[in-house]
Scaffold this motif. Structure first.
Motif, PDB file in Angstrom:
ATOM      1  N   HIS A  73     -17.188 -10.330  28.080  1.00  0.00           N
ATOM      2  CA  HIS A  73     -17.110 -10.324  26.611  1.00  0.00           C
ATOM      3  C   HIS A  73     -18.497 -10.203  26.009  1.00  0.00           C
ATOM      4  O   HIS A  73     -18.725  -9.432  25.071  1.00  0.00           O
ATOM      5  N   TYR A  74     -19.450 -10.943  26.556  1.00  0.00           N
ATOM      6  CA  TYR A  74     -20.836 -10.892  26.070  1.00  0.00           C
ATOM      7  C   TYR A  74     -21.407  -9.476  26.240  1.00  0.00           C
ATOM      8  O   TYR A  74     -22.020  -8.923  25.326  1.00  0.00           O
ATOM      9  N   ALA A  76     -19.753  -6.621  26.602  1.00  0.00           N
ATOM     10  CA  ALA A  76     -19.048  -5.658  25.754  1.00  0.00           C
ATOM     11  C   ALA A  76     -19.550  -5.730  24.311  1.00  0.00           C
ATOM     12  O   ALA A  76     -19.697  -4.710  23.635  1.00  0.00           O
ATOM     13  N   ASP A  77     -19.824  -6.942  23.845  1.00  0.00           N
ATOM     14  CA  ASP A  77     -20.380  -7.106  22.494  1.00  0.00           C
ATOM     15  C   ASP A  77     -21.745  -6.438  22.375  1.00  0.00           C
ATOM     16  O   ASP A  77     -22.059  -5.800  21.363  1.00  0.00           O
ATOM     17  N   LEU A  78     -22.567  -6.580  23.425  1.00  0.00           N
ATOM     18  CA  LEU A  78     -23.893  -5.958  23.406  1.00  0.00           C
ATOM     19  C   LEU A  78     -23.781  -4.431  23.355  1.00  0.00           C
ATOM     20  O   LEU A  78     -24.511  -3.769  22.621  1.00  0.00           O
ATOM     21  N   ASP A  80     -21.391  -2.733  22.074  1.00  0.00           N
ATOM     22  CA  ASP A  80     -20.917  -2.370  20.735  1.00  0.00           C
ATOM     23  C   ASP A  80     -22.041  -2.477  19.705  1.00  0.00           C
ATOM     24  O   ASP A  80     -22.215  -1.605  18.855  1.00  0.00           O
ATOM     25  N   GLN A  81     -22.833  -3.539  19.781  1.00  0.00           N
ATOM     26  CA  GLN A  81     -23.880  -3.780  18.796  1.00  0.00           C
ATOM     27  C   GLN A  81     -25.059  -2.819  18.950  1.00  0.00           C
ATOM     28  O   GLN A  81     -25.655  -2.398  17.968  1.00  0.00           O
ATOM     29  N   TRP A 115     -11.762 -11.523  29.932  1.00  0.00           N
ATOM     30  CA  TRP A 115     -13.051 -11.507  29.256  1.00  0.00           C
ATOM     31  C   TRP A 115     -14.010 -12.541  29.841  1.00  0.00           C
ATOM     32  O   TRP A 115     -15.202 -12.466  29.657  1.00  0.00           O
ATOM     33  N   SER A 200     -27.036 -12.188  17.927  1.00  0.00           N
ATOM     34  CA  SER A 200     -26.890 -12.336  19.378  1.00  0.00           C
ATOM     35  C   SER A 200     -28.118 -11.832  20.132  1.00  0.00           C
ATOM     36  O   SER A 200     -28.318 -12.131  21.288  1.00  0.00           O
TER      37      SER A 200
END
Length: 204
Positions: A73-74, A76-78, A80-81, A115, A200
């Motif tokens: 999850h961490y 995937a967020d990176l 995306d960002q 995740w 983040s």
């Protein structure tokens, strides 16, 4: 013999055109750039243009390294960002252990528990690597190898990632440049919003 009046006018016009093309407010001499086309053709002939180019010259520098024990999850967020296509993951000594990208995000379990799996469970471990002084020809050979399907190669120094070289990036080097090549992907904005750094990132 001495040039005719018409020849002098033509030379003056040519010099004026060269001065304008060079940014104006400068002095240009007629014939000043006559040899440049020949010199460029010599430089760009087969095998010469990139003869001194090495991997560090064409790589995209790695600006982000993430420990492989982070959860999906961490990571995937990176992705995306940052809008990166891949992120290098490293061990606690900073050595490359794999790449994590959109393909690995799609491999996560459909359950929420998926995740919480670590990136090391799904990341690509078999990553082609080259040293920073690998020459351009060897890089091209690596991407053109029919037995491989390499889309990206990681440039390393002492097993630590320095940057990424993309097949599409090398292919683009052969395309002629125009003024449109430098146009932004999105319309220019006077907003400074693009300078904001996601919260983040502050932990990195």
């Amino acid at each position: 013999g001495p040039a005719s009046a018409d020849d002098l006018i033509l030379r003056a016009e040519e010099a004026a055109h060269s001065a304008k093309a060079s940014g104006r407010n400068c002095v240009a001499r007629c014939g000043q750039f006559d040899g440049e086309t020949r010199e460029w053709e010599d430089l760009a002939r087969q095998g010469r243009l990139f003869e001194n180019t090495v991997a560090r010259d064409v790589m995209v520098p790695c600006t982000l390294f993430v420990p492989a024990d982070q959860d999906i999850h961490y990571a995937a967020d990176l992705l995306d960002q940052t809008q990166l296509s891949e992120i290098p993951f490293v061990d606690r000594q900073g050595r490359l252990v794999g790449l994590f990208g959109e393909e690995q995000v799609s491999q996560k379990s459909g359950r929420a528990s998926g995740w919480r799996r670590q990136v090391s469970d799904v990341m690509t471990n078999e990553v082609p690597t080259v040293s920073e002084d690998t020459n351009f020809g060897d890089l091209m050979s690596l991407f053109m190898d029919a037995s491989q399907s390499n889309r990206v190669v990681v440039v390393v120094r002492h097993e630590k990632p320095l940057g990424l070289v993309y097949r599409s990036g090398l292919a683009a080097l052969s395309e002629p440049l125009t003024t449109d090549s430098f146009a932004p992907d999105q319309p220019y904005s006077t907003s400074s919003e693009y300078l904001l750094v996601p919260d983040s990132w502050s932990a990195q």
